[in-house]
Motif scaffolding. Structure first.
Motif, short mmCIF file in Angstrom:
data_model
loop_
_atom_site.label_atom_id
_atom_site.label_comp_id
_atom_site.label_asym_id
_atom_site.label_seq_id
_atom_site.Cartn_x
_atom_site.Cartn_y
_atom_site.Cartn_z
N LYS A 1 0.83 -1.20 0.00
CA LYS A 1 0.00 0.00 0.00
C LYS A 1 0.87 1.25 0.00
O LYS A 1 1.92 1.29 0.62
CB LYS A 1 -0.92 0.01 1.21
N LYS A 2 0.41 2.24 -0.71
CA LYS A 2 1.09 3.53 -0.78
C LYS A 2 0.88 4.27 0.53
O LYS A 2 -0.24 4.39 1.02
CB LYS A 2 0.50 4.34 -1.95
N GLN A 3 1.94 4.76 1.12
CA GLN A 3 1.87 5.53 2.35
C GLN A 3 2.07 7.01 2.03
O GLN A 3 2.90 7.36 1.19
CB GLN A 3 2.94 5.08 3.33
N ASN B 1 -7.80 4.29 9.45
CA ASN B 1 -7.16 4.17 8.15
C ASN B 1 -7.98 3.28 7.20
O ASN B 1 -8.24 3.66 6.05
CB ASN B 1 -5.74 3.60 8.31
N THR B 2 -8.38 2.13 7.69
CA THR B 2 -9.16 1.21 6.86
C THR B 2 -10.50 1.83 6.49
O THR B 2 -10.97 1.67 5.36
CB THR B 2 -9.38 -0.12 7.61
N GLU C 1 -10.02 4.42 3.74
CA GLU C 1 -9.80 3.72 2.47
C GLU C 1 -11.12 3.16 1.93
O GLU C 1 -11.41 3.27 0.73
CB GLU C 1 -8.78 2.60 2.64
N TYR C 2 -11.94 2.60 2.81
CA TYR C 2 -13.25 2.07 2.41
C TYR C 2 -14.13 3.19 1.83
O TYR C 2 -14.72 3.04 0.76
CB TYR C 2 -13.94 1.43 3.62
N LEU D 1 -13.24 6.08 0.55
CA LEU D 1 -12.68 6.55 -0.72
C LEU D 1 -12.95 5.56 -1.85
O LEU D 1 -13.31 5.97 -2.96
CB LEU D 1 -11.18 6.80 -0.58
N ARG D 2 -12.81 4.28 -1.57
CA ARG D 2 -13.07 3.25 -2.58
C ARG D 2 -14.53 3.29 -3.02
O ARG D 2 -14.84 3.24 -4.23
CB ARG D 2 -12.71 1.86 -2.05
#
Length: 50
Positions: A4-6, A31-32, A35-36, A38-39
């Motif tokens: 994963k890109k940091q 963080n998760t 990401e959820y 944004l996805r």
């Protein structure tokens, strides 16, 4: 497994508090959960395929 890109994320503290509570409610890390969200947004905008 892909790496994963940091990157640093600067975010308003009040918004972070909202995200933190929301993530807890969904049994995810902040963080998760970010990401959820944004996805899902990218899928809705048809910018990300399943």
């Amino acid at each position: 497994m892909s790496k994963k890109k940091q990157f640093p994320l600067r975010i308003d503290p009040k918004l972070y508090e909202v995200l933190e509570k929301w993530a807890q409610d969904e049994l995810r890390s902040v963080n998760t959960h970010i990401e959820y969200l944004l996805r899902e947004s990218a899928k809705k905008a048809k910018r990300l395929k399943d």
